[in-house]
Design an enzyme around this catalytic site. Structure first.
Site, mmCIF file in Angstrom:
data_model
loop_
_atom_site.group_PDB
_atom_site.id
_atom_site.type_symbol
_atom_site.label_atom_id
_atom_site.label_comp_id
_atom_site.label_asym_id
_atom_site.label_seq_id
_atom_site.Cartn_x
_atom_site.Cartn_y
_atom_site.Cartn_z
ATOM 1 N N LYS A 1 1.280 4.291 -2.939
ATOM 2 C CA LYS A 1 1.100 5.724 -2.695
ATOM 3 C C LYS A 1 2.391 6.500 -2.954
ATOM 4 C CE LYS A 1 -3.231 5.673 -1.759
ATOM 5 N NZ LYS A 1 -4.178 6.290 -2.718
ATOM 6 N N TYR B 1 0.840 -1.195 0.000
ATOM 7 C CA TYR B 1 0.000 0.000 0.000
ATOM 8 C C TYR B 1 0.878 1.249 0.000
ATOM 9 C CZ TYR B 1 -2.998 3.714 1.747
ATOM 10 O OH TYR B 1 -3.662 4.906 1.909
#
Length: 255
Positions: free
Chosen positions: A160, A156
């Protein structure tokens, strides 16, 4: 629901907001509409999108999976057919995956990158000819964990971090063409994203409680507070700001 957008600074503008069925996406769609924009709220689930649209007459919706074949082009085509222009693309749709290295799963990684990296790229590509015409903006949603590590959230965080680097690179590419590209990186924000990541309500509450104690301001943001900064980065008055990642996390990135 409001993000401090009582004036009409976006009157005549068109904004495309992905992930508009809940959370930050819903708050952003409403905030743009309250500030005068026509909004295309995009998401997979028609029911939640209808709930968003019911909050303001300036919001139209399109139920579509942005990871689907040809979906990014269809999203942009729909906005152009309805209003003839696009001024702002808000790449908000995304997913969180809590997955330790020992539990790494190929499908989880592939799906995460498809939604968090590939779809925003293809949406920006499809929107670009129209954003050039309006000297528009692209606002990408990152996370405080796009530039700080998170145990159990490596992929994750990596997705990002990719968003933040795409933001900076696109800003350089498009600066001379008048298209601004910025990102907003929220810290822990009270939405349903943890539940959709597989956490129970109790586990989500425990996580929010843990994060609240770590955040210097001891505050978990609301979706409206994050939407406020999305609008600020899209504001025509801020036309000299591009390639920036604005972190909205109560100072969490400082520790």
């Amino acid at each position: 629901m409001s993000a401090d957008s009582s004036d009409q600074i976006f009157a005549g503008h068109v904004a495309v907001v992905t992930g508009a069925g809940s959370g930050i996406g819903r708050a952003t769609a409403v905030a743009f509409a309250e500030a005068g924009a026509q909004v295309l709220g995009v998401g997979r689930r028609e029911g939640p999108l209808k709930e968003t649209a019911a909050l303001h007459r300036g919001i139209d919706i399109l139920a579509i999976d942005v990871c689907g074949e040809g979906a990014p082009a269809e999203v942009i085509r729909t906005a152009i057919q309805r209003w003839g222009r696009i001024d702002h693309l808000i790449n908000n749709a995304g997913a969180t995956a809590v997955m330790r290295l020992a539990d790494t799963d190929e499908r989880t990684i592939t799906n995460l990158l498809a939604l968090n990296v590939v779809a925003p790229s293809l949406l920006a590509h499809a929107a670009l000819p129209h954003l050039r015409e309006t000297s528009g903006t692209i606002i990408n949603l990152s996370s405080t964990y796009g530039h700080r590590p998170m145990a159990g959230g490596a992929h994750y965080s990596a997705s990002k971090a990719a968003i933040e680097q795409m933001t900076r690179s696109w800003a350089l590419e498009l600066a001379e063409e008048g298209v601004r590209v910025n990102a907003v990186a929220p810290g822990p924000t009270r939405t349903d994203v943890m539940l959709r990541a597989g956490l129970t309500p109790e586990a989500a509450d425990d996580m929010y409680g843990y994060e609240r104690e770590r955040i210097p301001t001891h505050h978990i943001a609301s979706a409206d507070e994050v939407a406020h900064w999305v609008l600020r980065m899209a504001d025509p008055a801020g036309r000299h700001a591009t390639g920036q990642v604005i972190t909205v996390d109560g100072g969490l990135e400082l520790i």
